[in-house]
Design a protein around this motif. Structure first.
Motif, PDB file in Angstrom:
ATOM      1  N   PHE A  76      20.263  18.872 -16.673  1.00  0.00           N
ATOM      2  CA  PHE A  76      20.990  20.140 -16.582  1.00  0.00           C
ATOM      3  C   PHE A  76      20.306  21.177 -17.456  1.00  0.00           C
ATOM      4  O   PHE A  76      19.795  20.847 -18.530  1.00  0.00           O
ATOM      5  CB  PHE A  76      22.427  19.955 -17.091  1.00  0.00           C
ATOM      6  N   GLN A  94      22.148  25.280 -14.261  1.00  0.00           N
ATOM      7  CA  GLN A  94      21.375  24.759 -13.139  1.00  0.00           C
ATOM      8  C   GLN A  94      21.279  23.242 -13.248  1.00  0.00           C
ATOM      9  O   GLN A  94      21.194  22.689 -14.339  1.00  0.00           O
ATOM     10  CB  GLN A  94      19.974  25.370 -13.125  1.00  0.00           C
ATOM     11  N   MET A  95      21.280  22.583 -12.083  1.00  0.00           N
ATOM     12  CA  MET A  95      21.283  21.121 -12.052  1.00  0.00           C
ATOM     13  C   MET A  95      20.212  20.597 -11.104  1.00  0.00           C
ATOM     14  O   MET A  95      19.518  21.385 -10.442  1.00  0.00           O
ATOM     15  CB  MET A  95      22.662  20.619 -11.614  1.00  0.00           C
ATOM     16  N   ALA A 120      15.691  16.215 -19.457  1.00  0.00           N
ATOM     17  CA  ALA A 120      15.509  16.627 -18.068  1.00  0.00           C
ATOM     18  C   ALA A 120      14.056  16.450 -17.653  1.00  0.00           C
ATOM     19  O   ALA A 120      13.162  16.251 -18.485  1.00  0.00           O
ATOM     20  CB  ALA A 120      15.929  18.084 -17.890  1.00  0.00           C
ATOM     21  N   LEU A 182      27.954  19.236  -7.529  1.00  0.00           N
ATOM     22  CA  LEU A 182      27.675  17.846  -7.892  1.00  0.00           C
ATOM     23  C   LEU A 182      27.936  16.915  -6.715  1.00  0.00           C
ATOM     24  O   LEU A 182      27.193  15.957  -6.491  1.00  0.00           O
ATOM     25  CB  LEU A 182      28.540  17.440  -9.097  1.00  0.00           C
ATOM     26  N   ARG A 195      28.174  19.014 -19.064  1.00  0.00           N
ATOM     27  CA  ARG A 195      26.961  18.963 -19.878  1.00  0.00           C
ATOM     28  C   ARG A 195      26.890  20.141 -20.847  1.00  0.00           C
ATOM     29  O   ARG A 195      26.089  20.134 -21.781  1.00  0.00           O
ATOM     30  CB  ARG A 195      25.722  18.982 -18.971  1.00  0.00           C
TER      31      ARG A 195
END
Length: 252
Positions: A76, A94-95, A120, A182, A195
């Motif tokens: 994330f 942002q994911m 990440a 998600l 997160r």
């Protein structure tokens, strides 16, 4: 220009490896669909490396030269800008499966910081090569335009969120949007781990930390959500939807 120290590109290169889009399980989320095998091979050549970013580290800073777009593979991020009085204003979250770095296109300089909220990994896509290839592959060009259009819609959604909604409506819209994104990645439709901190949520939504915490507590008391620190379980999606008054701003 930012007075922050420049990123040590050489040290970052130690954490890059070859990646193939054609074998990526997030391919349908961040890359065009319907490309031929030859076109996918050409795209693989452009998206040549992955880069690891530790929690709390920046992928790029405001004022740095823009060179690449980044497809988030895992983890994330938050994007934020520093206001004139020195505060960090969160502009988005942002994911995995999303593209970041578009802010740098207009002036060849990044206009915000992108900071990892957890360990990440991103795929590095040099923009000049993406631009060249998109002229030859219509599917890629359309995809880039779609991503840019989505950013515009996202900004409009945030303006609506901040301009016309009460605290309960803002948080409800945020939670619905987050769980929907998600779910598109295979996660639960009703459970999520935040997160970001409540302070970061407040910065994004234009709310004070106390207001965010109080609103979460009110949702829990009303049986709309269950909250245990960063774990959130949505118990009544319809109630959240009613709070937003059937308006679903794209508050990514």
């Amino acid at each position: 220009m930012s007075n922050r120290p420049a990123i040590n590109v050489r040290s970052m290169d130690l954490h890059t490896i070859k990646v193939a889009c054609s074998n990526c399980n997030l391919r349908e989320l961040c890359m065009p669909v319907g490309l031929s095998g030859e076109e996918m091979e050409r795209l693989d050549d452009v998206v040549a490396t992955r880069r690891k970013v530790k929690r709390g580290e920046a992928l790029f800073h405001a004022g740095e030269k823009f060179e690449s777009l980044y497809a988030i593979r895992t983890g994330f991020f938050k994007t934020c800008v520093t206001t004139e009085d020195g505060r960090d204003q969160v502009t988005g979250f942002q994911m995995a499966g999303e593209i970041i770095g578009l802010d740098g296109i207009v002036n060849d300089l990044h206009s915000c910081d992108a900071v990892a909220l957890e360990d990440a990994e991103v795929c590095v896509m040099p923009y000049d090569r993406i631009e060249d290839l998109s002229r030859e592959i219509n599917g890629l060009q359309r995809h880039v335009h779609r991503i840019m259009s989505r950013e515009i819609v996202r900004d409009q959604g945030v303006m609506l969120l901040l301009g016309s909604m009460r605290a309960e409506e803002r948080l409800a819209a945020f939670l619905l949007n987050l769980v929907q994104r998600l779910h598109a990645r295979g996660f639960s439709q009703s459970e999520l781990i935040l997160r970001m901190t409540r302070e970061e949520i407040g910065s994004y939504l234009g709310l004070k930390l106390e207001t965010v915490s109080r609103t979460f507590s009110r949702f829990a008391e009303d049986g709309i959500v269950e909250v245990k620190q960063r774990y959130v379980r949505i118990l009544d999606t319809d109630a959240l939807t009613r709070l937003v008054n059937a308006v679903q701003p794209a508050c990514h």
